[in-house]
Design an enzyme around this catalytic site. Structure first.
Site, PDB file in Angstrom:
ATOM      1  N   PHE A   1       0.867  -1.121  -0.414  1.00  0.00           N
ATOM      2  CA  PHE A   1      -0.137  -0.073  -0.129  1.00  0.00           C
ATOM      3  C   PHE A   1       1.129   0.929   0.150  1.00  0.00           C
ATOM      4  O   PHE A   1       0.359   2.344  -0.508  1.00  0.00           O
ATOM      5  CB  PHE A   1      -0.536   0.280   1.075  1.00  0.00           C
ATOM      6  CG  PHE A   1      -1.634  -1.135   1.414  1.00  0.00           C
ATOM      7  CD1 PHE A   1      -3.118  -0.623   0.683  1.00  0.00           C
ATOM      8  CD2 PHE A   1      -2.061  -1.784   1.800  1.00  0.00           C
ATOM      9  CE1 PHE A   1      -4.276  -1.492   0.299  1.00  0.00           C
ATOM     10  CE2 PHE A   1      -3.099  -3.415   0.917  1.00  0.00           C
ATOM     11  CZ  PHE A   1      -3.977  -2.863   0.919  1.00  0.00           C
TER      12      PHE A   1
ATOM     13  N   GLU B   1     -12.359 -12.277  11.170  1.00  0.00           N
ATOM     14  CA  GLU B   1     -12.526 -12.528   9.883  1.00  0.00           C
ATOM     15  C   GLU B   1     -12.910 -13.185   9.470  1.00  0.00           C
ATOM     16  O   GLU B   1     -12.936 -14.517   8.874  1.00  0.00           O
ATOM     17  CB  GLU B   1     -12.252 -11.115   8.872  1.00  0.00           C
ATOM     18  CG  GLU B   1     -12.598 -10.307   8.949  1.00  0.00           C
ATOM     19  CD  GLU B   1     -11.895  -8.768   8.497  1.00  0.00           C
ATOM     20  OE1 GLU B   1     -13.032  -8.146   8.233  1.00  0.00           O
ATOM     21  OE2 GLU B   1     -10.959  -8.826   7.611  1.00  0.00           O
TER      22      GLU B   1
ATOM     23  N   ALA C   1      -3.900   0.097   6.156  1.00  0.00           N
ATOM     24  CA  ALA C   1      -2.885   0.722   4.603  1.00  0.00           C
ATOM     25  C   ALA C   1      -3.472   1.900   5.075  1.00  0.00           C
ATOM     26  O   ALA C   1      -2.697   2.713   4.175  1.00  0.00           O
ATOM     27  CB  ALA C   1      -5.139  -0.274   4.219  1.00  0.00           C
TER      28      ALA C   1
HETATM   29  C1  LIG Z   1      -4.826 -10.508   7.137  1.00  0.00           C
HETATM   30  C2  LIG Z   1      -4.362  -8.712   6.852  1.00  0.00           C
HETATM   31  C3  LIG Z   1      -6.155  -8.512   6.462  1.00  0.00           C
HETATM   32  C4  LIG Z   1      -5.375  -7.108   6.710  1.00  0.00           C
HETATM   33  N1  LIG Z   1      -6.860  -6.314   6.838  1.00  0.00           N
HETATM   34  C5  LIG Z   1      -6.683  -4.803   7.367  1.00  0.00           C
HETATM   35  C6  LIG Z   1      -7.594  -4.269   6.887  1.00  0.00           C
HETATM   36  O1  LIG Z   1      -9.163  -5.139   6.987  1.00  0.00           O
HETATM   37  N2  LIG Z   1      -7.317  -2.542   7.187  1.00  0.00           N
HETATM   38  C7  LIG Z   1      -6.449  -1.970   6.942  1.00  0.00           C
HETATM   39  O2  LIG Z   1      -6.221  -1.612   7.277  1.00  0.00           O
HETATM   40  N3  LIG Z   1      -5.101  -3.028   6.739  1.00  0.00           N
HETATM   41  C8  LIG Z   1      -5.408  -4.079   7.130  1.00  0.00           C
HETATM   42  N4  LIG Z   1      -4.068  -5.326   7.300  1.00  0.00           N
HETATM   43  C9  LIG Z   1      -2.748  -3.784   7.011  1.00  0.00           C
HETATM   44  C10 LIG Z   1      -2.518  -3.663   6.052  1.00  0.00           C
HETATM   45  O3  LIG Z   1      -2.447  -5.210   4.987  1.00  0.00           O
HETATM   46  C11 LIG Z   1      -0.778  -3.506   6.711  1.00  0.00           C
HETATM   47  O4  LIG Z   1      -0.950  -2.543   7.169  1.00  0.00           O
HETATM   48  C12 LIG Z   1      -0.741  -2.780   5.079  1.00  0.00           C
HETATM   49  O5  LIG Z   1      -0.540  -3.564   3.884  1.00  0.00           O
HETATM   50  C13 LIG Z   1       1.134  -2.050   5.268  1.00  0.00           C
HETATM   51  O6  LIG Z   1       0.700  -1.557   3.695  1.00  0.00           O
HETATM   52  P1  LIG Z   1       3.022  -0.704   3.306  1.00  0.00           P
HETATM   53  O7  LIG Z   1       2.775  -1.142   2.116  1.00  0.00           O
HETATM   54  O8  LIG Z   1       3.717  -1.178   4.489  1.00  0.00           O
HETATM   55  O9  LIG Z   1       3.104  -2.320   3.512  1.00  0.00           O
HETATM   56  P2  LIG Z   1       2.468  -3.818   2.859  1.00  0.00           P
HETATM   57  O10 LIG Z   1       1.289  -3.963   2.118  1.00  0.00           O
HETATM   58  O11 LIG Z   1       2.741  -5.457   3.150  1.00  0.00           O
HETATM   59  O12 LIG Z   1       3.939  -4.328   1.881  1.00  0.00           O
HETATM   60  C14 LIG Z   1       5.080  -4.560   1.415  1.00  0.00           C
HETATM   61  C15 LIG Z   1       5.729  -4.984   0.495  1.00  0.00           C
HETATM   62  O13 LIG Z   1       7.030  -5.128   0.652  1.00  0.00           O
HETATM   63  C16 LIG Z   1       7.954  -6.840  -0.098  1.00  0.00           C
HETATM   64  N5  LIG Z   1       9.068  -6.772   0.841  1.00  0.00           N
HETATM   65  C17 LIG Z   1       8.769  -7.143   1.729  1.00  0.00           C
HETATM   66  N6  LIG Z   1       9.886  -7.152   2.238  1.00  0.00           N
HETATM   67  C18 LIG Z   1      11.094  -7.247   1.423  1.00  0.00           C
HETATM   68  C19 LIG Z   1      12.347  -7.300   0.467  1.00  0.00           C
HETATM   69  N7  LIG Z   1      13.376  -7.476   1.489  1.00  0.00           N
HETATM   70  N8  LIG Z   1      13.132  -7.344  -0.887  1.00  0.00           N
HETATM   71  C20 LIG Z   1      11.714  -6.673  -1.739  1.00  0.00           C
HETATM   72  N9  LIG Z   1      10.251  -6.526  -1.382  1.00  0.00           N
HETATM   73  C21 LIG Z   1       9.822  -6.201  -0.174  1.00  0.00           C
HETATM   74  C22 LIG Z   1       6.370  -7.467   0.007  1.00  0.00           C
HETATM   75  O14 LIG Z   1       6.684  -8.662  -1.324  1.00  0.00           O
HETATM   76  C23 LIG Z   1       5.326  -6.272   0.136  1.00  0.00           C
HETATM   77  O15 LIG Z   1       4.625  -6.647  -1.806  1.00  0.00           O
HETATM   78  C24 LIG Z   1      -4.284  -6.435   6.972  1.00  0.00           C
HETATM   79  C25 LIG Z   1      -3.019  -7.912   7.299  1.00  0.00           C
HETATM   80  C26 LIG Z   1      -3.158  -8.669   7.197  1.00  0.00           C
HETATM   81  C27 LIG Z   1      -1.963  -9.410   6.963  1.00  0.00           C
END
Ligand SMILES: Cc1cc2nc3c(=O)[nH]c(=O)nc-3n(C[C@H](O)[C@H](O)[C@H](O)COP(=O)(O)OP(=O)(O)OC[C@H]3O[C@@H](n4cnc5c(N)ncnc54)[C@H](O)[C@@H]3O)c2cc1C
Length: 434
Positions: free
Chosen positions: A18, A174, A322
């Protein structure tokens, strides 16, 4: 890495979640080379992973190719790779396909599952943090039902049919609701000779209420909804061990199950190479200032779940959800532009849009900043928000039709064991626990 040589500044973003995607989308007209690196070639809409695990949706409805999302960015390059280490001295990243130099680095790696140092649980539990893990749960659940249908022994059959979900946050709640729906509407039709009453769904939560991050009212309603569905809720209960068949609680009691799903916590997916002071040890998140600059590094930023920003309103950092990730990504796009134009950056301020969780059909709980409600209207709002938040028009249409089909037919159509899952304990490479 084989990237075009350029005189422009190079911004490297690690992670197409995200945070990374919301940042990259807004860098369209920036006079810089933008490189995104992710270990998956797709963005995952994690809030709907539980529907993949329970056969409600196929994975391609909730995942979207990163190259396609960002195809309109002319200055953009994607590399499918895993980043292993940052070298801040030389401004280089080391990955499994080579190294890359950066002028500005953005770490948006999110989190990984936290097993709190319990190696037995880590070995045997099924986490649900990405698409392959959700497919593992789907396959294994169905494999166990196939075995149960052919099993004479009652105790063995119940172990195959029972579910233990650890963690009473939104994911656990959920998931429990969706499995309860399968029990009520789907499995009795598929497995007509099984006594469905032999299937039990247990949700374990260490704290005193489910959905601890939501209001007390939302927690109460969610608990009621789950209990109405026949889910057993164990509050103030710490699961301390699991050996592949039996789980043990801290108080010594135990339960037999083959379906052990771990949603009890996450820890930051931090990288090697930065100074230890930059990390908030307990949570493994990078300490950032209000511009998302990592402590001690002017040219390295962290956004989303991996960023730990202490503010007056959020003294323990922002929730790992998110919205903070999206909002930090959007602001950083503006701040990078300001840096290149030699203008002062703007501080991050989180706009809380609320939190919600759904429990099976027709039921959800919603906490808005000034209002809390539950029931059918909340479920409708939950569906609308999730549908509109999905990336890509195709995914929205596919999910909408799947939901409509499932709703009308009381069905979950993706009950396929496409790729049978063999847990580590059955692969013979792990010694059984004593
Ligand atoms: C099952 C589940 C349900 C959820 N439900 C909700 C909800 O209903 N509402 C809500 O607001 N939030 C929810 N969340 C939380 C939300 O998904 C996260 O807060 C959000 O995805 C954070 O975004 P981000 O970009 O920080 O990390 P992420 O979306 O996790 O993205 C991280 C990215 O980094 C990549 N990555 C990681 N390490 C490496 C590396 N070393 N090298 C290359 N690539 C790498 C991964 O592949 C991934 O694509 C949920 C999470 C989960 C697991």
């Amino acid at each position: 890495m084989n990237l075009p040589k350029t005189d422009k500044k190079r911004i490297v973003i690690i992670g197409g979640g995200f945070a990374g995607i919301s940042l990259a989308k807004k860098l369209k007209k920036l006079d810089a080379q933008v490189v995104m690196i992710d270990k998956h070639n797709y963005h995952t809409f994690q809030p709907l992973l539980y529907q993949v695990s329970t056969g409600g949706l196929e994975p391609d409805s909730i995942a979207y190719p990163i190259r396609k999302i960002l195809k309109r960015l002319r200055n953009f390059h994607f590399r499918w790779a895993t980043v292993e280490r940052v070298d801040p001295e030389s401004s280089e990243l080391y990955t499994d396909i080579g190294k890359i130099r950066y002028d500005y680095l953005v770490i948006a790696t999110g989190t990984r599952t936290n097993f709190f140092g319990n190696s037995a649980i880590e070995t045997y539990a099924m986490p649900m943090k990405n698409v392959p893990q959700s497919l593992n749960i789907r396959s294994y659940m169905l494999q166990n039902f196939e075995k149960a249908d052919d099993c004479e022994d009652l105790a063995e059959r119940m172990a195959l049919l029972n579910f233990a979900i650890i963690g009473g946050g939104p994911t656990g709640v959920e998931l429990a609701g969706a499995i309860a729906e399968l029990k009520k509407h789907v499995f009795p039709k598929d497995y007509r000779h099984l006594n469905i009453d032999e299937m039990e769904i247990h949700l374990f939560e260490g704290g005193e209420r489910v959905l601890p991050s939501m209001s007390v009212q939302a927690s109460k309603r969610a608990k009621q909804f789950l209990e109405d569905f026949g889910v057993y809720i164990h509050l103030n209960t710490h699961v301390s061990d699991y050996d592949g068949s039996y789980l043990t609680m801290k108080d010594g009691s135990s339960m037999r199950t083959k379906n052990f799903i771990w949603t009890a916590g996450v820890t930051g997916a931090a990288l090697d190479g930065l100074a230890p002071e930059a990390l908030m040890g307990q949570r493994n998140r990078y300490r950032v200032n209000e511009f998302n600059q990592v402590l001690g590094y002017e040219q390295i930023f962290a956004i989303g779940d991996i960023a730990y920003m202490e503010t007056t309103a959020y003294p323990n950092g922002h929730p790992q959800m998110a919205q903070p990730a999206i909002q930090q990504g959007e602001l950083l796009s503006q701040n990078l532009r300001r840096i290149l134009n030699k203008e002062p950056m703007q501080r991050f301020k989180y706009h809380n849009k609320g939190e919600m969780a759904t429990i099976g059909r027709n039921r959800a709980v919603v906490d808005l900043p000034k209002l809390s409600f539950a029931g059918f209207f909340a479920w409708f709002i939950w569906m609308f928000v999730h549908l509109m938040s999905l990336v890509g028009f195709r995914n929205r249409v596919v999910v909408f039709f799947n939901w409509a089909y499932n709703y009308i037919n009381y069905d979950k159509a993706a009950r396929l064991i496409v790729r049978p899952y063999l847990p580590k304990r059955e692969k013979g490479n792990i010694k059984p626990l004593k």
